[in-house]
Design an enzyme around this catalytic site. Structure first.
Site, short mmCIF file in Angstrom:
data_model
loop_
_atom_site.label_atom_id
_atom_site.label_comp_id
_atom_site.label_asym_id
_atom_site.label_seq_id
_atom_site.Cartn_x
_atom_site.Cartn_y
_atom_site.Cartn_z
N LYS A 70 0.69 -1.26 0.14
CA LYS A 70 -0.11 0.14 -0.04
C LYS A 70 0.76 1.17 -0.05
CE LYS A 70 -4.10 -1.72 2.12
NZ LYS A 70 -5.19 -1.57 3.14
N GLU A 82 -5.77 13.52 -3.26
CA GLU A 82 -5.16 14.29 -2.21
C GLU A 82 -5.12 13.63 -0.97
OE1 GLU A 82 -3.16 17.01 -1.91
OE2 GLU A 82 -3.12 16.80 -4.22
N GLY A 130 -3.68 1.11 17.74
CA GLY A 130 -2.62 1.02 16.63
C GLY A 130 -2.30 2.32 16.05
N SER A 131 -1.16 2.23 15.53
CA SER A 131 -0.79 3.43 14.79
C SER A 131 -0.17 3.12 13.25
CB SER A 131 0.22 4.30 15.40
OG SER A 131 1.36 3.64 15.94
N TYR A 224 -11.45 -9.70 10.00
CA TYR A 224 -12.72 -10.47 9.58
C TYR A 224 -12.27 -12.13 9.58
CZ TYR A 224 -10.61 -9.76 5.04
OH TYR A 224 -9.81 -9.75 3.80
N GLY A 245 -14.61 -6.65 10.91
CA GLY A 245 -14.15 -6.08 9.75
C GLY A 245 -14.67 -6.56 8.25
#
Length: 279
Positions: A70, A82, A130-131, A224, A245
């Site tokens: 990704k 953007e 989470g980050s 999921y 999910g």
């Protein structure tokens, strides 16, 4: 029926053999009666650079991008939306007139899945666990109209993400960070964006104590597989609304589908296709 005019869309990632994306997208294609087909392609890191030029040459209409590509896919694209730029990750690529354009539909997917259960999300107090990459997309979308707190095992990473989002969205006081032992009683929504509890390590639980959770809260886990990860099972003990999910998967996919085809798919058809496969 596939013929010489069939347009190809698909998924690239590694691994992809357990993905539900071909199931739900091909169900939507069949339902709409359009001449497309959706395939999954297992693409290694070293072959990623060839994907964009190959997709252009084959006149592929577009593709989804999943783990681990990704972020790295971005450097090979002609244009980036953007929002995807701000998130720093792309999960959808459209190819139009020989040009590749990257988007990120993960955040809107989570938002729509939540709104399906909770109504319009405005001025909610949301806790993000989470980050990482998923957290970035979800946090960026939800922070636009809500108050966010990001927590992580590594508190410095949570701090960096919260400050980055605050700067990009110009919201200095509504995006905070904290540790995993944060007091959760004031949060309306709690979302696990980490892979903790995902197959095959299904017995592992994010270390967030839920004993002070309020009864009206909603707990979401982006996992999921399994459909009821251990974090949601823990939340169920307190009688709160839970969301896995699957909804996020379907809604982000529906947005991607519309980007490629210009057609709005029936999310019920997509969900039904996945559920029939699971059962």
């Amino acid at each position: 029926m596939i013929d010489s005019k069939t347009k190809l869309i698909g998924l690239i990632g590694h691994p992809v053999e357990h993905s539900f994306s071909p199931i739900m997208h091909n169900a939507a294609i069949k339902d709409l009666g359009i001449n497309y087909t959706y395939l999954a392609f297992d693409v290694s890191e070293e072959n990623l650079k060839y994907i964009v030029s190959g997709a252009k040459a084959l006149q592929i209409a577009g593709f989804n991008v999943t783990i681990p590509h990704k972020i790295n896919i971005m450097k090979y694209l002609d244009e980036i939306d953007e929002d995807a730029k701000s998130i720093g990750a792309v999960n959808t690529v459209k190819i139009e007139n020989g040009k590749t354009i990257g988007y990120n539909t993960d955040g809107i997917g989570v938002k729509r899945a939540l709104e399906e259960k909770s109504g319009i999300l405005i001025n909610k107090n949301i806790l993000i666990i989470g980050s990482g990459g998923a957290s970035r997309a979800v946090s960026f979308e939800l922070a636009k109209e809500n108050n966010l707190t990001i927590v992580n095992r590594n508190i410095e990473k949570a701090k960096i993400l919260s400050e980055e989002l605050s700067t990009k969205l110009k919201k200095e006081n509504s995006i905070k960070y904290g540790a995993l032992n944060i007091d959760i009683k004031n949060f309306d929504i709690i979302i696990n964006t980490t892979p903790v509890g995902m197959y095959p390590d299904t017995d592992v639980n994010p270390v967030i104590p839920l004993n002070d959770i309020k009864k009206s809260a909603v707990v979401m886990d982006l996992i999921y597989n399994p459909l009821e990860p251990v974090f949601l099972k823990e939340a169920m003990k307190y009688g709160v609304e839970t969301i896995n999910g699957l909804g996020m998967l379907v809604y982000q996919g529906a947005v991607s589908f519309q980007i490629w085809t210009g057609k709005k798919p029936d999310v019920y058809v997509m969900k039904k296709a996945i559920n029939s496969k699971i059962r």
